[in-house]
Design a protein around this motif. Structure first.
Motif, PDB file in Angstrom:
ATOM      1  N   TYR A 207      69.020  23.118  29.541  1.00  0.00           N
ATOM      2  CA  TYR A 207      69.303  22.651  30.866  1.00  0.00           C
ATOM      3  C   TYR A 207      70.426  23.612  31.393  1.00  0.00           C
ATOM      4  N   ASN A 297      66.047  13.774  36.576  1.00  0.00           N
ATOM      5  CA  ASN A 297      66.223  12.322  35.802  1.00  0.00           C
ATOM      6  C   ASN A 297      67.360  12.034  34.828  1.00  0.00           C
ATOM      7  N   LYS A 298      67.759  13.154  34.232  1.00  0.00           N
ATOM      8  CA  LYS A 298      69.078  13.043  33.387  1.00  0.00           C
ATOM      9  C   LYS A 298      70.368  12.751  34.059  1.00  0.00           C
ATOM     10  N   ASN A 299      70.409  13.390  35.630  1.00  0.00           N
ATOM     11  CA  ASN A 299      71.485  12.858  36.282  1.00  0.00           C
ATOM     12  C   ASN A 299      71.377  11.578  36.893  1.00  0.00           C
ATOM     13  N   ARG A 302      72.594   9.385  33.786  1.00  0.00           N
ATOM     14  CA  ARG A 302      74.032   9.350  33.809  1.00  0.00           C
ATOM     15  C   ARG A 302      74.866   8.786  34.820  1.00  0.00           C
ATOM     16  N   GLU A 316      75.134  13.444  26.658  1.00  0.00           N
ATOM     17  CA  GLU A 316      74.256  14.072  27.394  1.00  0.00           C
ATOM     18  C   GLU A 316      73.707  15.228  26.741  1.00  0.00           C
ATOM     19  N   TYR A 321      64.391  15.992  26.146  1.00  0.00           N
ATOM     20  CA  TYR A 321      64.528  14.933  27.246  1.00  0.00           C
ATOM     21  C   TYR A 321      64.869  13.591  26.541  1.00  0.00           C
ATOM     22  N   ALA A 323      68.036  10.894  25.483  1.00  0.00           N
ATOM     23  CA  ALA A 323      69.513  10.738  25.485  1.00  0.00           C
ATOM     24  C   ALA A 323      69.951  10.068  24.480  1.00  0.00           C
TER      25      ALA A 323
END
Length: 389
Positions: A207, A297-299, A302, A316, A321, A323
């Motif tokens: 990322y 998706n990560k955002n 979070r 993070e 992919y 967490a």
């Protein structure tokens, strides 16, 4: 080209470990499945086309890796990681985990010590203890939800080790190791004559414009490193059982390749060979689109945790992919936490203890799924915590 990552594909009944094994592993199958590390997305259309072409040929005999396969691997590594390798360095195996086991078997002896950095992917432990080797652990240091290496302990353990298994990028904590960190590990391993097996299966999943660096590409470490790569994670083809093991050292390569051939694991899967070639030759645009979706998706994950579930912590990921979530403030031990997540929240996460004692009261969440599925899982989690705790 537009790619669809939002459509929910029903994988149940397809012989899918992520869904069809839920009942046997979690005791129920009515769960949002956010555990084992594969993605719920259809593969790149370029790979599908290549597989269809191979399927239509109609004959699936013993395989031979053609020059275009090797060219795809060599070119991918050069373009993505700025590392120039040669065809003769490549050993083909049916996966990275088999390659790690072959490295342990061919480079160490029963009773030898093998070093890993915990918490880490469970098969690292198994590759050591299943073959009667002794486990050495260098616990990573978690400061403010970011992990780093305890180099004093690393060097101390390394002095008695016969092999070091590196996870780069790291699963489950998502660290993208810096060139400085890799350089210190590489130099110490060289000093103490400890070969490195580097599992780099998540190398393409990076990322924020990060740059993945193979440890073997630094300085003159390549002669001491067995590098394991595969598009299994980044292109969602783990079921096609194909990996490329890059070994510059003729001595190390002869040992691992020799065992690979004795076990007749080198021929490969007819469809795996085609999938790897297509992924590395034509799949980059799909991968770039995937990374945009995964970052979103990560955002979402979070921001949801910060807003709705601040009692949970999240390491993070800089890569992968996956967490790494901390549930410490819930006041549950590992067994109670597993029961709470499974039988009350009805979400399937990977229990942190699978990754070693350092994973106690953590769980690993796989967010490589349609956003609606991730959102439903998070909503279940919030509802249950609000109701039960």
């Amino acid at each position: 080209m537009n790619f669809d990552f939002d459509t929910v594909i029903d994988r149940r009944g397809s012989g899918c470990f992520k869904y069809d094994a839920l009942k046997s592993l979690y005791g129920r199958d009515d769960l949002i499945s956010l555990w084992v590390a594969d993605m719920d997305f259809a593969i790149a259309p370029q790979i599908t086309e290549a597989l269809n072409k191979r399927l239509q040929h109609g004959v699936y005999g013993y395989n031979f890796h053609m020059p275009r396969y090797y060219e795809s691997v060599v070119n991918w590594v050069l373009k993505r990681y700025a590392w120039a390798i040669h065809e003769e360095w490549i050993v083909n195996t049916p996966g990275i985990v088999p390659a790690i086991n072959m490295a342990v078997l061919s480079l160490t002896h029963p009773g030898d010590r093998v070093l890993i950095q915990t918490p880490v992917y469970r098969p690292f432990f198994n590759a050591i203890t299943d073959h009667d080797r002794c486990l050495l652990t260098n616990s990573l240091i978690n400061v403010n939800n970011r992990y780093s290496i305890n180099f004093d302990d690393f060097e101390k353990k390394l002095r008695t080790a016969s092999l070091f298994i590196l996870c780069s990028p790291h699963n489950p904590v998502g660290r993208l190791w810096t060139d400085e960190e890799l350089g210190i590990m590489g130099a110490l391993c060289k000093r103490y004559k400890v070969p490195i097996v580097s599992d780099e299966i998540h190398a393409d999943l990076v990322y924020d414009d990060g740059m993945f660096i193979p440890i073997a590409s630094l300085d003159d470490f390549a002669d001491n490193v067995i590098t394991c790569i595969s598009p299994a994670k980044s292109f969602n083809i783990a079921g096609l059982c194909s990996a490329a093991i890059i070994i510059k050292s003729t001595h190390l390569r002869a040992k691992i390749s020799g065992l690979n051939q004795k076990m007749h694991l080198y021929l490969g899967n007819s469809f795996g060979i085609e999938a790897v070639t297509a992924a590395y030759t034509e799949g980059e645009d799909w991968l770039e689109a995937l990374m945009v979706y995964l970052a979103e998706n990560k955002n979402l994950l979070r921001e949801f945790l910060c807003r709705e579930l601040p009692m949970l912590s999240m390491v993070e990921p800089e890569s992968t992919y996956l967490a790494w979530l901390g549930f410490h403030e819930l006041g549950l031990d590992d067994n109670a936490l597993f029961d709470f997540l499974t039988n009350k929240a009805r979400v399937a996460l990977d229990p942190g203890r699978k990754f070693g004692v350092d994973g106690s009261r953590f769980s690993r969440l796989n967010f490589a799924c349609p956003r609606s599925v991730l959102q439903e899982g998070l909503d279940r989690l919030k509802y249950t915590i609000d109701k039960e705790l």
